[in-house]
Scaffold this active site. Structure first.
Site, short mmCIF file in Angstrom:
data_model
loop_
_atom_site.label_atom_id
_atom_site.label_comp_id
_atom_site.label_asym_id
_atom_site.label_seq_id
_atom_site.Cartn_x
_atom_site.Cartn_y
_atom_site.Cartn_z
N ILE A 162 0.88 -1.08 0.14
CA ILE A 162 0.03 -0.10 -0.02
C ILE A 162 0.84 1.23 0.07
O ILE A 162 1.98 1.38 0.75
CB ILE A 162 -1.07 0.04 1.35
CG1 ILE A 162 -1.81 -1.26 1.30
CG2 ILE A 162 -1.83 1.44 1.10
CD1 ILE A 162 -2.67 -1.32 0.08
N ASP A 163 0.50 2.30 -0.81
CA ASP A 163 1.17 3.71 -0.83
C ASP A 163 0.45 4.68 -0.14
O ASP A 163 0.84 5.61 0.54
CB ASP A 163 1.30 4.05 -2.26
CG ASP A 163 2.30 3.26 -2.97
OD1 ASP A 163 3.02 2.65 -2.41
OD2 ASP A 163 2.41 3.14 -4.28
N THR A 164 -1.14 4.39 -0.22
CA THR A 164 -2.07 5.28 0.44
C THR A 164 -2.86 4.81 1.15
O THR A 164 -3.72 3.83 0.66
CB THR A 164 -2.52 6.21 -0.86
OG1 THR A 164 -1.55 6.82 -1.67
CG2 THR A 164 -3.49 7.58 -0.19
N ARG A 180 1.29 7.56 2.31
CA ARG A 180 0.40 8.82 2.27
C ARG A 180 -0.93 8.69 2.94
O ARG A 180 -1.41 7.44 2.81
CB ARG A 180 0.08 9.05 0.59
CG ARG A 180 -0.92 10.40 0.49
CD ARG A 180 -0.84 11.07 -0.71
NE ARG A 180 -1.11 10.07 -1.82
CZ ARG A 180 -1.55 10.69 -3.00
NH1 ARG A 180 -1.46 12.06 -3.26
NH2 ARG A 180 -1.72 9.68 -3.78
N ARG A 220 -2.69 0.34 -5.33
CA ARG A 220 -1.88 0.48 -4.25
C ARG A 220 -2.40 1.54 -3.06
O ARG A 220 -1.72 2.11 -2.21
CB ARG A 220 -0.36 0.99 -4.51
CG ARG A 220 0.16 -0.21 -5.07
CD ARG A 220 1.71 0.01 -5.58
NE ARG A 220 2.69 0.28 -4.47
CZ ARG A 220 2.84 -0.68 -3.75
NH1 ARG A 220 2.64 -1.82 -4.03
NH2 ARG A 220 3.65 -0.47 -2.61
#
Lengths: 293, 293
Positions: free
Chosen positions: A18-20, A52, A239
């Site tokens: 995961i990015d966000t 994020r 993501r």
């Protein structure tokens, strides 16, 4: 459903993917005015890892500024551009998606948060607190007339809802088919103090029942809110993870938007019977506070 | 459909077949504060012929006493025991059909007319004008709690509807499945000044939407109002005629109740397209004022 609680290997793999993170607030980050145990540290750790963070709430009574004040009071790190309440979602949609004409105004059933967000986007508006004083008698009904200057009606939670506001909003929408009909969210109830009370969707029913029209709903789980968020933040949906405590708003919202989903059990959803629910989160954890030790 | 206008033989046969006339008021007897032309003389003539007259209205804002005042102001002969508004219908139903316990009270969303009719039947009540002052802020929500002393919620038109009343009514009904849920009528709109405004049914939707319960409706076209009228006046349905201007309330009410029906064209129903309507009155006349010359 993948149960993350206590399994650090699974948690690591999940967080790496995961990015966000999109977080619902009440029941996930806090309960009313108390942060959920260890959540402040977890959010801080996610920031350290370069993730994020966005806060996505259906509560339309607060502007981003008012939310920020609450985050500050609870000592939770947050920034205005990370906060995405349904009042702001509505203002963003009206300005950027509708490209609302500058000579038109929005009639508001709602509270200060909505007025503030419309102001922040430079959108003219009327109603809301200006109409908190009700009609004094039935004869005053005739003072409510069509106004072609009203290009949209925006309905959000309004503790001061009254007949004047409902009759004005009804009249603008009934007499002008081109007038946009928008609502911040459609939650029929909201939880407070161990019980529930009528929510935006309940009050909204008084307006939509006599109209042969349904509103466009901005809040979770509707697709419009997802489109607005993706448009503003340019998310990579694969993501991105929606984290929430409600299956029929948060988790459904994430699933329909093509995001990963994480259900927490610190809110309205009980841990028993999860497998029997028609909506199933991809991941589940007992508390966001237990993501990291 | 038998068109009576101008055909004195048909009119004579029709009038001879009826002992009791049930009249809707607005659009039949008067328009707002002006009697329909020649209607005063027609009513007087019917009285001379020994016909029984009843006035049956869905308007719940007025008690029988308040209706009588209006009849007097317009110089239309009428008596308290001929007047059957939905506020009185509700009070009569609560007392006689429900046999409401004397230690319970009715929570009212509505106006003075309902309060007065409940008083006239000796029924304890709360809410209505006592709750015109709204909650001051969201934190006051927690002051609204279940009250096992409330045995029924009665919902009628309320110009001063507010969040406090909705939240209280919701709480009593949500927390107590034995609490009766009643409404004076379910009209989504009401006509005034050439347009329409949200009616009782619209406001009621804000309460019924978040509940998994529907109210028992007292007003036209529902069967309960007919049962109450038949119970009180011991009508011979075959020799009773409902006279009204609305197909989906007045005429449907009469038909479902086994009465004869007379549609007048002085109200909301236009004369064109009558044959295409799914609800058809047995008799039609352009105006009640033209029943006799």
């Amino acid at each position: 459903m993948i149960h993350l609680t206590g399994n650090q290997d699974l948690i690591t793999a999940f967080v790496d993917s995961i990015d966000t993170f999109l977080f619902d607030c009440d029941g996930v980050i806090w309960h009313a005015d108390v942060p959920v145990d260890n959540v402040i540290k977890v959010l801080s750790q996610l920031r350290t890892m370069g993730k994020r963070i966005l806060f996505v709430s259906n509560n339309s009574t607060k502007s981003r500024r008012q939310y920020l004040k609450k985050f500050n009071q609870l000592n939770i790190e947050a920034y205005t551009n990370e906060i995405f309440g349904s009042a702001y979602a509505a203002a963003y949609y009206i300005k950027n998606t509708l490209q609302f004409p500058s000579d038109k105004k929005v009639y508001v059933c709602g509270m200060e948060g909505i007025q503030e967000e419309l102001d922040s986007e430079g959108i003219k508006h009327c109603g809301a607190s200006d109409d908190d004083e009700n009609l004094h008698n039935l004869n005053e009904m005739s003072t409510i007339k069509d106004d072609p200057g009203v290009g949209a009606v925006l309905f959000g939670f309004d503790l001061n809802i009254n007949y004047k506001k409902l009759a004005k909003a009804f009249t603008y929408l009934y007499s002008n088919k081109d007038c946009h009909f928008l609502a911040t969210n459609s939650d029929l109830t909201f939880p407070a103090g161990g019980t529930v009370y009528p929510g935006t969707g309940a009050l909204l029913a008084a307006l939509s029942a006599p109209l042969e029209r349904k509103p466009l709903i901005l809040g979770k789980p509707e697709a419009t809110m997802m489109e607005v968020i993706v448009d503003k933040y340019h998310l990579n949906r694969e993501r991105t993870c929606m984290v929430g405590d409600r299956l029929d708003t948060d988790i459904l919202f994430g699933q329909q938007g093509g995001l990963k989903t994480l259900l927490v059990l610190t809110g309205v959803t009980p841990s028993v019977g999860l497998e029997k629910q028609s909506i199933k989160a991809e991941y589940v954890i007992d508390s966001l506070g237990n993501l990291f030790k």
